[in-house]
Design a protein around this motif. Structure first.
Motif, PDB file in Angstrom:
ATOM      1  N   MET A  87       0.955  -1.343  -0.150  1.00  0.00           N
ATOM      2  CA  MET A  87       0.201   0.154  -0.160  1.00  0.00           C
ATOM      3  C   MET A  87       0.662   1.170   0.011  1.00  0.00           C
ATOM      4  N   GLU A  88       1.818   1.334   0.805  1.00  0.00           N
ATOM      5  CA  GLU A  88       2.892   2.286   0.629  1.00  0.00           C
ATOM      6  C   GLU A  88       3.386   2.519  -0.792  1.00  0.00           C
ATOM      7  N   ARG A  89       3.843   1.594  -1.206  1.00  0.00           N
ATOM      8  CA  ARG A  89       4.383   1.661  -2.806  1.00  0.00           C
ATOM      9  C   ARG A  89       3.295   2.363  -3.643  1.00  0.00           C
ATOM     10  N   ALA A  90       2.034   1.809  -3.481  1.00  0.00           N
ATOM     11  CA  ALA A  90       0.895   2.208  -4.276  1.00  0.00           C
ATOM     12  C   ALA A  90       0.717   3.902  -4.301  1.00  0.00           C
TER      13      ALA A  90
ATOM     14  N   ALA B 125      -4.381   9.934 -11.774  1.00  0.00           N
ATOM     15  CA  ALA B 125      -5.140  10.010 -10.862  1.00  0.00           C
ATOM     16  C   ALA B 125      -4.681   9.447  -9.472  1.00  0.00           C
ATOM     17  N   GLN B 126      -3.806   8.386  -9.635  1.00  0.00           N
ATOM     18  CA  GLN B 126      -3.097   7.793  -8.586  1.00  0.00           C
ATOM     19  C   GLN B 126      -2.456   8.896  -7.588  1.00  0.00           C
ATOM     20  N   ASP B 127      -1.950  10.060  -8.331  1.00  0.00           N
ATOM     21  CA  ASP B 127      -1.239  11.145  -7.822  1.00  0.00           C
ATOM     22  C   ASP B 127      -0.195  10.724  -6.964  1.00  0.00           C
TER      23      ASP B 127
ATOM     24  N   HIS C 196      -5.894   5.233  -2.310  1.00  0.00           N
ATOM     25  CA  HIS C 196      -6.027   6.344  -1.050  1.00  0.00           C
ATOM     26  C   HIS C 196      -7.302   6.162  -0.633  1.00  0.00           C
ATOM     27  N   SER C 197      -7.129   6.807   0.757  1.00  0.00           N
ATOM     28  CA  SER C 197      -8.480   6.554   1.837  1.00  0.00           C
ATOM     29  C   SER C 197      -8.874   8.249   1.762  1.00  0.00           C
ATOM     30  N   GLY C 198      -8.914   8.775   0.702  1.00  0.00           N
ATOM     31  CA  GLY C 198      -9.393  10.339   0.712  1.00  0.00           C
ATOM     32  C   GLY C 198     -10.920  10.393   0.797  1.00  0.00           C
TER      33      GLY C 198
END
Lengths: 248, 326
Positions: free
Chosen positions: A67-70, A145-147, A99-101
Motif C-alpha cells: 500500500m505504501e508503494r501504491a 489520478a493515483q497522484d 488512497h483513503s481520501g
C-alpha cells in the motif's frame, strides 16, 4: 532527496541474467527516458524496481509495503488491459483505490487527470468501445489520478497519434517540472531527446550511458546499443533527432 | 441503488411465492398462519419443516452461486468463467455419489452432504497445492479442469460399476440437482460454510475492481494477488461445495446471472458481486417455483430446468451482444 534508489539489481530468468548489477538513483524533478532495443531489459528493470519480480539487490520501492508503494509510485504497464465495459470516469477512478481520501478529493483527482489527458468529453463513454490510442490515454489518466510522487510507464506513447504523443510527453515533463519524477521507457528517441531531462540507455541488461539526452545519445552509443546512424542537432526550436540508417 | 432495491423486492416476492407454492391445496392466508402456528397441525409442519427450509436453501444456494460466479469472472477477467471451473462442484458430486453407492447415505441422514463437503475440501487442497501460492490465473484454471475431469471420471466409474439399475438411477437423479424434501438440517449444515464463503468473496471487491486493469497494474495499486486468489478459491469452494452437498449440481446460475447483471452495474466487478448474489437467489427461487408449478407430480429436477431455461437465455444474450463482443 531521492525518489527511487536501485542498488546492484539483478534479475534472472532461469539461469539467464536479464538485468545485471544495475544501480541507479532518481530525484524529484526528473523526467527520465529509459531507452534500449527490444529485449534490453527495460520492462524487467521497471517491474523489478516495483517489486513485481523476484530480484537480487535492493530497490527502495520494493522494500515498501504494497500500500505504501501504491501511494509512492504509479505503474502503467505496457499491456493495455481494460477487462470490463466500464465508463472512462470509473476507470480513471480506479487510480484512487490506494488512497483513503474523501469523495471530493477523489473527484478532484479524477477530474484533474481527465483534464490533463484532454479526456473531459469522454468521461461517460464506455472505455472498451474507444479506439486503442484513446484507451491508452485513458489508462495514462488512471495512473495520473493515483497522484503519486513518482510515475513509471512502459512505452506509454506507443500507438498514439503524433499530437497525442507530444501531449503525453508534455504531461510527463510538466509532472517533473512540478517536482515529481517520471521514469518511462520509450522507443521514440526524438521525443526522448526533446522532453526528457535525463535518459538512461540500457543494453543487454546493463546501463551503457546515463545523463542529459545530448550527452547520452551520441553516435557511438547509438551505434553500440541500437546499431543505427542518426542525426542530432540543437536548433533554435529545441533538439532535433532523426534516425537515418542501420549500421551494418 | 435502484437495482439493489429492485433485486431485493424481487427476492422477497419470489420467497413468499415459494412458501405458498406446493401440492397441498390451501389458501395463501392459511399457509402464512401455519408458518407461525405452534399447534403442530399438518399444515404447520409442511410450512415450517418443508417449505421454509426449501425456500431458504434456494436463497442461500442462489446467492452463493451468483456471488462466486461474479467473483470468478472478475478474477479471471472472462465472462465465460463460472464457479464450477475450479473443480469443487465435480468433487462434491463425487463425494455424494460415493455416499450413495456405499450405502452410507441410507445409514444416517447427513452422510451424503458431509461426504460431499469432505470431497470438496480435498479438491480445494489439491487445487491449492497444484496451482501453488504465486502462480498465474491460467494455472488455477488448468488445475481446476484437471480435478474436474478426475472427479467426473470417478463418478462415471461408480455409475459403471453400480450393482443394479436402481442404484444407478438414484445416483443419476441426485446429480440432476433438486431442493425437494430438504430440511433445516441441510440449512444448518450449509449455512456456516456459505457464510464464510460470502464474507471471503464479499471482501474481494476492491481487488477485483483493480484487476480490471490487469494483474500487474492491480499489484502495483496495492492489491495482494496471492491473498486475493486464496480468498477466491476458498470462498468459492465453501459456497459451491456446500451448495452441491445439499442440493446436487445446479449449473448456469453462476455463469448467466453475472452476465445478465453486468450492464446494470456499469461493468464494475465490486458492484456485480452483491447484485449477482441477489440475482442468483432470485433465479434459483424462481426456478424452484417453476419445477413445482410446471410438472407438480413428476418431480422435475431443478438442475434440469435451470439448464433448459439458462441455455436458451444464454444463447439469446450471445445473439444480442455478438456485435459488441470482440
Amino acid at each position: 532527496m531521492t525518489v527511487l534508489t536501485l542498488t546492484d539489481m539483478s534479475v534472472k530468468r532461469g539461469a539467464c541474467p536479464v538485468i545485471e548489477n544495475v544501480s541507479l538513483t532518481l530525484h524529484p524533478g526528473e523526467c527520465v527516458g529509459l531507452l534500449g532495443p527490444n529485449g534490453a531489459g527495460k520492462t524487467t528493470l521497471m517491474r523489478a524496481a516495483l517489486g513485481l519480480l523476484a530480484h537480487d539487490g535492493t530497490s527502495s520501492l520494493a522494500q515498501m509495503t504494497s500500500m505504501e508503494r501504491a501511494r509512492a509510485c504509479a505503474w502503467l504497464p505496457q499491456a493495455r488491459e481494460i477487462a470490463w465495459p466500464v465508463s472512462v470516469e470509473k476507470l480513471v477512478r480506479l487510480g484512487r483505490l490506494p488512497h483513503s481520501g474523501t469523495k471530493a478529493e477523489d473527484a478532484a483527482a479524477v477530474a484533474g487527470a481527465l483534464a490533463q489527458m484532454g479526456l473531459q468529453a469522454y468521461a461517460q463513454r464506455t472505455a472498451t468501445q474507444l479506439s486503442g490510442g484513446e484507451q491508452a490515454r485513458v489508462l495514462i489518466a488512471r495512473a495520473l489520478a493515483q497522484d503519486t510522487p513518482m510515475m513509471m510507464a512502459d512505452e506509454p506513447i506507443a500507438g498514439l497519434d503524433p499530437a497525442a504523443q507530444i501531449a503525453t510527453m508534455r504531461v510527463f515533463s510538466d509532472l517533473a517540472a512540478s517536482g515529481r519524477t517520471v521514469l518511462t521507457s520509450l522507443h521514440d528517441l526524438g521525443l526522448a531527446a526533446r522532453h526528457c531531462t535525463r535518459v538512461i540507455m540500457l543494453y543487454q541488461g546493463g546501463i551503457v550511458a546515463d545523463g542529459p539526452p545530448a550527452e547520452v545519445m551520441t553516435p557511438e552509443n547509438l551505434a553500440q546499443v541500437f546499431g543505427i546512424l542518426a542525426h542530432y542537432e540543437m536548433t533554435d526550436r529545441g533538439p532535433v533527432f532523426q534516425t537515418l540508417d542501420i549500421l551494418e | 441503488m435502484k437495482l439493489t432495491a429492485l433485486l431485493i423486492s424481487l427476492c422477497l416476492v419470489l420467497f413468499v411465492t415459494s412458501l405458498v407454492t406446493g401440492t397441498t391445496p390451501v389458501s395463501v392466508w392459511h399457509s402464512f398462519a401455519s408458518l407461525f402456528a405452534t399447534d403442530g397441525s399438518p399444515m404447520s409442519v409442511v410450512m415450517q419443516q418443508i417449505r421454509l427450509p426449501r425456500a431458504l436453501l434456494a436463497v442461500m444456494i442462489g446467492a452463493s452461486l451468483g456471488v462466486s460466479g461474479a467473483a470468478m469472472q472478475g478474477y479471471l477477467r472472462n465472462p465465460l468463467a463460472e464457479p464450477g471451473l475450479i473443480g469443487v462442484s465435480a468433487a462434491a458430486g463425487l463425494g455424494a455419489v460415493l455416499a450413495l453407492q456405499t450405502g452410507l447415505a441410507a445409514a444416517f441422514a447427513l452422510a451424503l452432504p458431509l461426504s460431499a463437503l469432505l470431497a470438496a475440501l480435498i479438491a480445494v487442497a489439491m487445487i491449492l497445492s497444484l496451482a501453488g501460492p504465486g502462480g498465474a490465473a491460467l494455472t488455477l484454471i488448468l488445475a481446476g479442469i484437471a480435478i474436474s475431469a478426475l472427479a467426473s471420471a470417478f463418478t462415471s466409474l461408480v455409475l459403471n460399476l453400480s450393482p443394479n439399475p436402481f442404484a444407478a438411477a438414484e445416483i443419476v437423479f441426485w446429480m440432476l440437482g433438486s431442493l425437494a424434501d430438504r430440511s433445516f438440517a441441510h440449512v444448518w449444515l450449509a449455512l456456516p460454510f456459505m457464510a464464510v464463503g460470502w464474507v471471503l468473496l464479499g471482501s474481494l471487491g476492491r481487488g477485483l475492481d483493480a484487476l480490471t486493469l490487469g494483474e500487474d497494474a492491480a499489484a502495483a495499486m496495492g492489491v495482494r494477488l496471492t491473498r486475493l486468489r486464496l480468498a477466491l478459491v476458498i470462498g468459492t469452494a465453501a459456497c459451491v461445495g456446500a451448495g452441491t452437498a445439499v442440493a446436487g449440481s445446479i449449473g448456469f446460475v453462476g455463469l448467466v446471472v453475472p452476465h445478465v447483471l453486468r450492464p446494470f452495474v456499469g461493468g464494475q466487478p465490486s458492484r456485480l458481486l452483491w447484485a449477482s448474489a441477489l440475482g442468483g437467489a432470485a433465479m434459483v427461487l424462481a426456478a424452484d417455483i417453476a419445477v413445482r408449478v410446471a410438472l407438480p407430480d413428476r418431480d422435475l429436477k431443478l438442475g434440469v430446468l435451470m439448464a433448459l431455461v439458462g441455455a436458451p437465455l444464454f444463447l439469446h444474450l450471445i445473439y444480442k451482444t455478438r456485435g459488441t463482443l470482440q
